[in-house]
Design an enzyme around this catalytic site. Structure first.
Site, mmCIF file in Angstrom:
data_model
loop_
_atom_site.group_PDB
_atom_site.id
_atom_site.type_symbol
_atom_site.label_atom_id
_atom_site.label_comp_id
_atom_site.label_asym_id
_atom_site.label_seq_id
_atom_site.Cartn_x
_atom_site.Cartn_y
_atom_site.Cartn_z
ATOM 1 N N HIS A 15 8.277 6.872 -9.388
ATOM 2 C CA HIS A 15 7.702 5.554 -9.695
ATOM 3 C C HIS A 15 6.256 5.547 -9.208
ATOM 4 O O HIS A 15 5.915 4.965 -8.205
ATOM 5 C CB HIS A 15 8.524 4.490 -8.959
ATOM 6 N N ASP A 64 15.543 -11.881 6.618
ATOM 7 C CA ASP A 64 14.135 -11.511 6.822
ATOM 8 C C ASP A 64 13.834 -11.585 8.314
ATOM 9 O O ASP A 64 14.457 -12.362 9.044
ATOM 10 C CB ASP A 64 13.205 -12.468 6.060
#
Ligand code: APR
Length: 320
Positions: free
Chosen positions: A175, A33
């Site tokens: 989606h 991250d």
């Protein structure tokens, strides 16, 4: 040697992915991250649960792409989630920039990885990732259909009072709000939903309601959470794809995959059933769509294409 799975993004989904992968012992996990402490803290916390859970894999945190080198699988959740009232499409500008950075980080360090993208707006982000990274199209897929189908199955199981394991189902297309739940491909104890409607086991209007709730399944959770979006079910869905690849299970799973003529479309990502083996996307399964399913599928693809055009306006290099 253990397989290596790197998770780019150590937020809600990333952390849940790491935990599930560790419990299933699919391989060593690298949590990456930009917020280094977050990645390291979650990695350490999960690793410390091994004394209770008994799993035997390494889990580390980092903000350096070199540590993700030679990954077998990369799962991407880097990006911002929705806030209440937002659609997935509203995330495009921010997440497109993030996905470019991620692509630069992984393309030379893990050229052979199977890459699963979860960042929204899914279909366009996974397509951008493939174009930025130039990874082969069978090695870059998006996670959406398993999640959408799982939501559909859950709602049906509650309505029909059937264990979810007795339900097979499929949701195709993009989606987003135009996704295409497929009642004819949905079977409960081997009877299709259409048969159950004919036998009055479920009313047509109830089925319509469940389809609408499935389409808005993500937004319902965003509204309840107030901060952030769904993460347990998305992570479980991503893990199923990774597992099929790592163990060569050849499962047929609905995923956002690159279409090259299948279903009548080329050069676009959309949700279709695919066989995932050690080769990545081994095959796209073409099921026959009836007239109304085809119409809904076409509408969904149109929405994905339009959003991709918005992405091209933000970054014209995407057409290359
Ligand atoms: N590189 C790596 N990580 C990044 C980057 C970057 N350039 N930019 C942001 N991140 C990280 C954030 O620091 C954060 O920890 O991505 C993480 C995202 O985590 P959350 O905000 O908790 O979001 P999450 O719920 O995990 O969802 C991530 O998946 O389903 C989609 O819509 C959802 O796009 C969202 C994504």
């Amino acid at each position: 040697m253990n397989k290596k799975i790197s998770l780019i993004g150590a937020g809600q989904i990333g952390g849940t992915l790491a935990h599930l992968i560790a419990i299933k012992e699919l391989g060593d996990v690298v949590l990456f991250d930009v917020a280094e402490g977050l990645a390291k803290g979650k990695a350490l916390d999960i690793a410390q649960s091994s004394g209770v859970s008994g799993f035997n894999v390494n889990i580390t945190g980092t903000s350096n792409y070199n540590d993700t080198k030679n990954s077998d699988v990369i799962i991407i959740t880097a990006g911002v989630p929705r806030k209440p009232g937002m659609s997935r499409d509203d995330l495009l500008g921010t997440n497109l920039k993030i996905i470019k950075q991620v692509s630069d980080g992984i393309k030379d360090t893990s050229p052979n990885a199977f890459v699963i993208c979860i960042t929204n707006p899914l279909d366009v982000i996974v397509m951008a990732l493939q174009k930025y990274s130039k990874f082969s199209t069978n090695k870059v897929v998006g996670m959406a259909g398993i999640l959408d189908s799982s939501r559909f199955k859950y709602f049906l199981s509650r309505e029909l009072k059937e264990p979810v394991k007795n339900i097979e189902s499929l949701v195709l297309g993009g989606h987003g709000d135009t996704m295409v739940p497929m009642p004819k491909q949905t079977k409960i104890n081997n009877k299709t939903l259409i048969e159950l409607v004919n036998e009055n086991k479920i009313s047509k209007s109830k089925l319509e309601e469940i389809i609408a709730r499935t389409r808005k399944g993500g937004a319902e959770i965003v509204k309840l959470l107030e901060k952030g979006s769904a993460f347990y079910a998305p992570a479980a869905s991503g893990v199923e794809m990774a597992e099929s690849y790592l163990k060569d299970l050849k499962k047929t799973l609905p995923c956002a995959a690159y279409l090259n003529g299948e279903y009548g479309y080329k050069n676009i990502y959309a949700g279709v059933p695919v066989v995932i083996s050690k080769k990545g996307v081994e095959k796209i399964v073409e099921i026959e769509l009836d007239k109304s399913e085809k119409l809904n599928f076409d509408t969904s693809i149109k929405a994905v294409k339009e959003l991709f055009q918005s992405a091209v306006k933000i970054d014209p290099t995407l057409t290359k």
